[in-house]
Enzyme design. Structure first.
Site, PDB file in Angstrom:
ATOM      1  N   TRP A   1       0.815  -0.991   0.096  1.00  0.00           N
ATOM      2  CA  TRP A   1       0.043   0.099   0.117  1.00  0.00           C
ATOM      3  C   TRP A   1       0.944   1.226  -0.070  1.00  0.00           C
ATOM      4  CZ3 TRP A   1      -1.979   2.644   4.811  1.00  0.00           C
ATOM      5  CH2 TRP A   1      -3.140   3.577   4.686  1.00  0.00           C
TER       6      TRP A   1
ATOM      7  N   ASP B   1      -0.778  -5.366   9.841  1.00  0.00           N
ATOM      8  CA  ASP B   1      -1.355  -4.314   9.172  1.00  0.00           C
ATOM      9  C   ASP B   1      -2.707  -5.035   8.826  1.00  0.00           C
ATOM     10  OD1 ASP B   1      -2.985  -2.047   8.354  1.00  0.00           O
ATOM     11  OD2 ASP B   1      -1.751  -1.727   6.664  1.00  0.00           O
TER      12      ASP B   1
ATOM     13  N   LYS C   1     -13.242  -1.122   5.829  1.00  0.00           N
ATOM     14  CA  LYS C   1     -13.870  -1.972   4.597  1.00  0.00           C
ATOM     15  C   LYS C   1     -14.948  -2.766   5.355  1.00  0.00           C
ATOM     16  CE  LYS C   1     -10.051  -0.222   2.877  1.00  0.00           C
ATOM     17  NZ  LYS C   1      -9.767   0.216   1.644  1.00  0.00           N
TER      18      LYS C   1
HETATM   19  C1  LIG Z   1      -3.027  -2.239   3.657  1.00  0.00           C
HETATM   20  C2  LIG Z   1      -3.809  -1.111   4.139  1.00  0.00           C
HETATM   21  N1  LIG Z   1      -3.552  -0.674   5.353  1.00  0.00           N
HETATM   22  C3  LIG Z   1      -4.383   0.345   5.677  1.00  0.00           C
HETATM   23  C4  LIG Z   1      -5.398   1.005   5.025  1.00  0.00           C
HETATM   24  C5  LIG Z   1      -5.885   1.925   5.776  1.00  0.00           C
HETATM   25  O1  LIG Z   1      -7.239   2.392   5.672  1.00  0.00           O
HETATM   26  P1  LIG Z   1      -8.265   3.340   6.454  1.00  0.00           P
HETATM   27  O2  LIG Z   1      -7.484   4.371   6.913  1.00  0.00           O
HETATM   28  O3  LIG Z   1      -9.321   3.872   5.578  1.00  0.00           O
HETATM   29  O4  LIG Z   1      -8.631   2.447   7.563  1.00  0.00           O
HETATM   30  C6  LIG Z   1      -5.790   0.446   3.776  1.00  0.00           C
HETATM   31  C7  LIG Z   1      -6.638   1.269   3.029  1.00  0.00           C
HETATM   32  O5  LIG Z   1      -6.652   0.976   1.748  1.00  0.00           O
HETATM   33  C8  LIG Z   1      -5.013  -0.618   3.238  1.00  0.00           C
HETATM   34  O6  LIG Z   1      -5.096  -1.104   2.005  1.00  0.00           O
END
Ligand SMILES: Cc1ncc(COP(=O)(O)O)c(C=O)c1O
Length: 412
Positions: free
Chosen positions: A140, A221, A257
């Site tokens: 990411w 993560d 999500k």
């Molecule tokens: C691998 C990963 N980590 C963390 C996130 C963090 O998302 P959010 O801050 O919307 O919870 C995402 C979102 O796309 C992700 O794909």
């Protein structure tokens, strides 16, 4: 001094975020059959954002609760949310929780959990040399920025093998083995973003062995629990296995999500410590860091998730909603695979479409093919060939498959 020389004249213009740029181009396009497979947010079969029925129900309960007010939450968040969130990821009967070794802090969704975890490490981890985090290649994109922001240097480790469109397990293992002892590595708990390629349970066991041999620290993560397989427990196996093996670790958790609460920013950081005393000290420092950054986390989304996690009926309903999302995505994978292999007989092997997991799939399309899809077919995807399966539905999948077939044949 002339009027047009401002304080910020030396600030260079930053490029727009590539995903948001893609979404803006998609929105501006008037072509009727355009498709957005760039953005990582769930869409239903009508290409609409989906408010989970269980979230609607929980919101209704909150709106009718006269005891609620808008007071600040504690610095570390809503206690009934953080404790239930820890059980969700670590398991309700986790010995680490029972032994009081887990410290949990509510964060600004998964991004905030990554940031707080990174900040904590930057201050308190006993680095063996330079402050470095191993990130999967690719990962990411935000991971790089988050760690750099707190002075931790990101270094790529081999993960995705373009030749097999799968895991470069040997490359990954040798990076772990060759790193200095007590290195920190970020691991995607499930549904690796952007590749959709996860280690098997057996491979996780070997990875844990090497973490223990080398004394490495696992920075998990977890942004897609339940969303990947449709089963909350199954998507948590890697984290739970590492905890059981006593690999030192923390977990970043997001409810964006799996609860469709993207904009509410609900998440948590869980640090699994070696003892209750260590956990208490970690918590005290996380509180200090959180205080200077956001003072107190937001309450609304955490209350919704807390209601869902702590009420058995709502929890069962949530599990059904999660299955609805996960299974729609899994069905799209099967349909796309069928269209490419049986109907269009697209050159190449497309089995990775069904073996990859979660919202994203690395199609194996190259930059030229991906760009042709955007420019000629108005199918918006990133140039690395990643597609969000959530952008596909029963109405657009045929056009998508047909266009992909042409892109591969170079006839678009
Ligand atoms: C691998 C990963 N980590 C963390 C996130 C963090 O998302 P959010 O801050 O919307 O919870 C995402 C979102 O796309 C992700 O794909």
């Amino acid at each position: 001094m002339s009027d047009d020389v401002g304080t910020w004249q030396n600030v260079p213009l930053a490029p727009p975020d590539s995903i948001f740029k893609l979404t803006a181009a998609y929105k501006a396009d008037t072509f009727a059959r355009k498709i957005n497979v760039g953005v990582g947010a769930y869409r239903d079969d009508d290409n609409k954002p989906w408010v989970l029925p269980v979230v609607k129900k929980a919101t209704e309960i909150l709106l009718n609760d006269p005891s609620l007010d808008h007071e600040y939450l504690p610095i570390t968040g809503l206690p009934e949310f953080t404790s239930a969130a820890a059980k969700l990821i670590l398991g309700a009967s986790s010995p680490a929780i029972a032994e009081g070794r887990v410290t949990s802090v509510q964060t600004i969704s998964g991004t905030g959990a990554n940031h707080l975890g990174a900040l904590f490490l930057s201050r308190f981890y006993q680095w063996n040399g330079e402050a470095i985090i191993g990130l999967s290649s690719p990962t990411w994109a935000n991971h790089h920025a988050i760690f750099k922001n707190v002075g931790i240097k990101p270094i790529d480790y081999p993960y995705y093998d373009p030749r097999t469109i799968g895991l470069d397990f040997e490359g990954f293992l040798s990076a772990l083995r060759n790193a200095v002892p007590r290195s920190v590595f970020l691991l995607h708990a499930c549904a690796h973003n952007p590749t959709g390629v996860d280690p098997t349970e057996k491979q996780w066991e070997t990875i844990a062995d090497v973490f223990l041999e080398k004394g490495h620290y696992a920075f998990f993560d977890c942004a897609y629990q339940g969303f990947a397989s449709g089963d909350l427990d199954r998507d948590a196996v890697a984290v739970r296995y590492f905890v059981q093996r006593k690999v030192p670790l923390l977990v970043c958790q997001s409810f964006a999500k799996n609860a469709g609460l993207y904009g509410e920013r609900v998440g948590a950081l869980h640090v699994v410590a070696a003892s209750p005393d260590e956990a208490a000290r970690v918590k005290s420092q996380l509180s200090v860091l959180q205080r200077s950054e956001i003072s107190n986390p937001p309450s609304h989304g955490a209350r919704i998730v807390s209601l869902i996690l702590n009420n058995p009926d709502l929890f069962e309903e949530w599990k059904r909603d999660i299955k609805t999302m996960a299974h729609r995505i899994i069905n799209m994978r099967h349909e796309l695979h069928g269209l490419l292999t049986q109907e269009f007989k697209t050159p190449g092997n497309w089995d990775h479409i069904i073996s990859q997991i979660g919202m994203f799939s690395f199609t194996g399309l190259n930059v030229v093919q991906s760009t042709a899809l955007v420019e000629k077919a108005r199918i918006y995807l990133t140039s690395n060939g990643r597609i969000s399966m959530a952008g596909l539905n029963s109405k657009n999948i045929r056009y998508f498959a047909e266009s992909l077939d042409k892109a591969v044949r170079g006839t678009l």
